[in-house]
Design an enzyme around this catalytic site. Structure first.
Site, PDB file in Angstrom:
ATOM      1  N   ARG A  49      43.557  99.982  29.805  1.00  0.00           N
ATOM      2  CA  ARG A  49      43.297 101.408  29.619  1.00  0.00           C
ATOM      3  C   ARG A  49      41.855 101.615  29.183  1.00  0.00           C
ATOM      4  O   ARG A  49      41.134 100.658  28.935  1.00  0.00           O
ATOM      5  CB  ARG A  49      44.306 102.069  28.648  1.00  0.00           C
ATOM      6  CG  ARG A  49      44.774 101.242  27.526  1.00  0.00           C
ATOM      7  CD  ARG A  49      43.985 101.155  26.261  1.00  0.00           C
ATOM      8  NE  ARG A  49      43.201 102.294  25.899  1.00  0.00           N
ATOM      9  CZ  ARG A  49      42.018 102.191  25.345  1.00  0.00           C
ATOM     10  NH1 ARG A  49      41.461 100.989  25.121  1.00  0.00           N
ATOM     11  NH2 ARG A  49      41.337 103.249  24.991  1.00  0.00           N
ATOM     12  N   GLY A  50      41.483 102.912  29.097  1.00  0.00           N
ATOM     13  CA  GLY A  50      40.079 103.232  28.834  1.00  0.00           C
ATOM     14  C   GLY A  50      39.410 103.405  30.198  1.00  0.00           C
ATOM     15  O   GLY A  50      39.604 102.579  31.098  1.00  0.00           O
ATOM     16  N   ARG A  92      47.004 107.303  37.254  1.00  0.00           N
ATOM     17  CA  ARG A  92      46.506 108.125  36.137  1.00  0.00           C
ATOM     18  C   ARG A  92      45.466 109.106  36.687  1.00  0.00           C
ATOM     19  O   ARG A  92      44.487 108.676  37.296  1.00  0.00           O
ATOM     20  CB  ARG A  92      45.876 107.257  35.024  1.00  0.00           C
ATOM     21  CG  ARG A  92      46.879 106.366  34.323  1.00  0.00           C
ATOM     22  CD  ARG A  92      46.341 105.837  33.001  1.00  0.00           C
ATOM     23  NE  ARG A  92      46.428 106.816  31.937  1.00  0.00           N
ATOM     24  CZ  ARG A  92      45.884 106.651  30.735  1.00  0.00           C
ATOM     25  NH1 ARG A  92      45.182 105.562  30.469  1.00  0.00           N
ATOM     26  NH2 ARG A  92      46.022 107.573  29.797  1.00  0.00           N
ATOM     27  N   GLN A 196      45.798 104.461  19.658  1.00  0.00           N
ATOM     28  CA  GLN A 196      44.695 103.573  20.087  1.00  0.00           C
ATOM     29  C   GLN A 196      43.709 103.321  18.938  1.00  0.00           C
ATOM     30  O   GLN A 196      43.089 102.263  18.878  1.00  0.00           O
ATOM     31  CB  GLN A 196      43.938 104.197  21.272  1.00  0.00           C
ATOM     32  CG  GLN A 196      44.688 104.192  22.594  1.00  0.00           C
ATOM     33  CD  GLN A 196      45.487 105.465  22.808  1.00  0.00           C
ATOM     34  OE1 GLN A 196      45.888 106.126  21.854  1.00  0.00           O
ATOM     35  NE2 GLN A 196      45.742 105.818  24.052  1.00  0.00           N
ATOM     36  N   ASP A 237      36.602 110.408  29.510  1.00  0.00           N
ATOM     37  CA  ASP A 237      37.350 110.032  30.715  1.00  0.00           C
ATOM     38  C   ASP A 237      36.861 110.744  31.960  1.00  0.00           C
ATOM     39  O   ASP A 237      37.009 110.247  33.069  1.00  0.00           O
ATOM     40  CB  ASP A 237      38.844 110.288  30.510  1.00  0.00           C
ATOM     41  CG  ASP A 237      39.415 109.256  29.571  1.00  0.00           C
ATOM     42  OD1 ASP A 237      39.278 109.432  28.350  1.00  0.00           O
ATOM     43  OD2 ASP A 237      39.938 108.228  30.061  1.00  0.00           O
ATOM     44  N   ASN A 247      38.614 113.807  27.125  1.00  0.00           N
ATOM     45  CA  ASN A 247      38.801 112.547  26.404  1.00  0.00           C
ATOM     46  C   ASN A 247      40.166 112.640  25.710  1.00  0.00           C
ATOM     47  O   ASN A 247      40.857 113.676  25.772  1.00  0.00           O
ATOM     48  CB  ASN A 247      37.664 112.313  25.397  1.00  0.00           C
ATOM     49  CG  ASN A 247      37.671 110.899  24.832  1.00  0.00           C
ATOM     50  OD1 ASN A 247      37.690 109.928  25.590  1.00  0.00           O
ATOM     51  ND2 ASN A 247      37.682 110.751  23.528  1.00  0.00           N
ATOM     52  N   LYS A 248      40.552 111.577  25.056  1.00  0.00           N
ATOM     53  CA  LYS A 248      41.878 111.494  24.432  1.00  0.00           C
ATOM     54  C   LYS A 248      42.236 112.746  23.655  1.00  0.00           C
ATOM     55  O   LYS A 248      41.393 113.304  22.928  1.00  0.00           O
ATOM     56  CB  LYS A 248      41.887 110.250  23.525  1.00  0.00           C
ATOM     57  CG  LYS A 248      43.155 109.950  22.781  1.00  0.00           C
ATOM     58  CD  LYS A 248      44.364 109.848  23.665  1.00  0.00           C
ATOM     59  CE  LYS A 248      44.191 108.957  24.880  1.00  0.00           C
ATOM     60  NZ  LYS A 248      45.241 109.164  25.910  1.00  0.00           N
TER      61      LYS A 248
HETATM   62  O1  MRU Z   1      44.783 106.909  27.414  1.00  0.00           O
HETATM   63  P1  MRU Z   1      43.643 105.956  27.216  1.00  0.00           P
HETATM   64  O2  MRU Z   1      43.861 104.993  26.094  1.00  0.00           O
HETATM   65  O3  MRU Z   1      43.224 105.267  28.502  1.00  0.00           O
HETATM   66  O4  MRU Z   1      42.451 106.918  26.789  1.00  0.00           O
HETATM   67  C1  MRU Z   1      41.190 106.373  26.589  1.00  0.00           C
HETATM   68  C2  MRU Z   1      40.193 107.313  26.071  1.00  0.00           C
HETATM   69  O5  MRU Z   1      40.410 108.500  25.941  1.00  0.00           O
HETATM   70  C3  MRU Z   1      38.840 106.724  25.807  1.00  0.00           C
HETATM   71  O6  MRU Z   1      38.224 107.380  24.748  1.00  0.00           O
HETATM   72  C4  MRU Z   1      37.977 106.890  27.074  1.00  0.00           C
HETATM   73  O7  MRU Z   1      38.628 106.354  28.182  1.00  0.00           O
HETATM   74  C5  MRU Z   1      36.651 106.279  26.928  1.00  0.00           C
HETATM   75  S1  MRU Z   1      36.732 104.544  26.978  1.00  0.00           S
HETATM   76  C6  MRU Z   1      35.189 103.894  26.922  1.00  0.00           C
END
Ligand code: MRU
Length: 346
Positions: A49-50, A92, A196, A237, A247-248
């Protein structure tokens, strides 16, 4: 502890090897992903993820899958590869790195039969990974110009090496700073509902020897008021052309709070996460996930009745005006981002 890695192409080039992040911090286990279903499942379930890491996984994944395509002839080979790409993208929707990587792999293969496409695909997925590495390092260097030794930094979600290949984006400055002798005090918010911040960021920083304190998401505002936070660091993201940033979930609350308290809010962004085709945040598709992640996933017993409705958007969009700066590999962009991002990336 041995040095862990987030993901890589296996030595025999027949699989993508990933660290299963759903098991962290309790177990270090690597998985070999050899087919489309396994890749899809690993991305969907956040085993990898990320945004940058998902892009790299998709690049390697397309190369692994291409080797297994039964057709040699260019038309049929490309059609099959495009179908597999579409399937991976559907795992995703929000992080643009996933579709960017698939599109790059498809352009590398276009016009080629299987035999001549494979070496080109190998080169392209290697390039995607190498570029990410270089971008993260450059972003981290640029980020270091914004902070000073001893600063308190609030982080949200995980934007470190676990979300990329090395360094990461939002945590890269902290990791690089540590190597250069800076002592930051990092407050990692837990990041409900998938934690996370607790499971990944505090794990990653702790093992890097960085002073990290885990807080509940809802403690951030109080720490800001107490003067413990000098800057907020987050990843992204998808960044729209006007700077609106997905972002998250919870990122926007951090930004609103930071604005109220006069604390800089920084978004760390490799150019692979900017979507110039997306005008503004309203156009970003937000992934919605199961309510079970809120009610049961990390609890011995459910924390709400089965019949209680849940709404679980995985991301939110932070309005461009709330962002103090967007730190890219080429330099630092300031509001208005429509102009500064365009000037930076032409
Ligand atoms: O749902 P996730 O864990 O994939 O979400 C990740 C994030 O929101 C990160 O902050 C983002 O991808 C940046 S990672 C360098």
């Amino acid at each position: 502890m041995d040095k862990i890695f987030t993901l890589r192409l296996s030595d025999d080039r027949a699989a993508v090897e990933i660290l299963d992040q759903t098991l962290l911090p309790n177990e270090i286990k690597y998985l070999r992903l050899e087919d489309a279903q396994a890749l899809f499942e690993a991305i969907k379930e956040l085993r990898v993820r990320g945004a940058p890491a998902i892009g790299i996984a998709a690049g390697y994944g397309m190369y692994v899958l291409a080797q297994k395509i039964a057709f040699e002839e260019r038309g049929k080979f490309y059609k099959e590869l495009s179908g597999l790409g579409e399937y991976l993208i559907s795992s995703r929707p929000t992080a643009v790195n996933l579709s960017h990587a698939v599109e790059r792999m498809l352009s590398a293969a276009k016009g080629h039969g299987k035999k001549s496409a494979l070496p080109l695909l190998f080169e392209e997925c290697t390039r995607i990974c190498d570029e990410d590495r270089a971008m993260c390092k450059a972003i981290s260097e640029n980020g270091l110009t914004l902070v000073k030794d001893g600063d308190g930094i609030l982080t949200h979600c995980n934007a470190g090496a676990l979300a990329a290949y090395e360094y990461g984006t939002g945590l890269g400055t902290l990791l690089l700073g540590k190597e250069r002798g800076y002592n930051f005090h990092v407050f990692s918010d837990e990041t409900r509902p998938l934690l996370q911040g607790a499971r990944l960021t505090s794990f990653e920083l702790n093992h890097a020897g960085i002073d990290v304190t885990l807080i509940c998401d809802n403690a951030a505002s109080m720490l800001m008021k107490q003067g413990k936070i000098q800057a907020c660091f987050v990843g992204c993201d998808r960044v729209a052309a006007n700077g609106d940033t997905a972002n998250k979930i919870g990122t926007r609350s951090v930004a609103v709070n930071a604005k109220y308290h006069g604390i800089p809010f920084y978004v760390f962004c490799p150019s692979s996460t900017i979507d110039f085709n997306c005008e503004s945040g309203d156009k970003i598709v937000i992934e919605e996930r199961s309510g079970e992640e809120i009610k049961t996933k990390f609890f011995e017993k459910p924390i709400a009745e089965d019949s209680v409705k849940c709404y679980n958007p995985a991301f939110d969009v932070t309005d461009a005006e709330l962002i103090t700066a967007i730190i890219t590999e080429r330099g630092i962009c300031r509001y208005p981002y429509k102009e500064s991002l365009k000037n930076m990336f032409g």
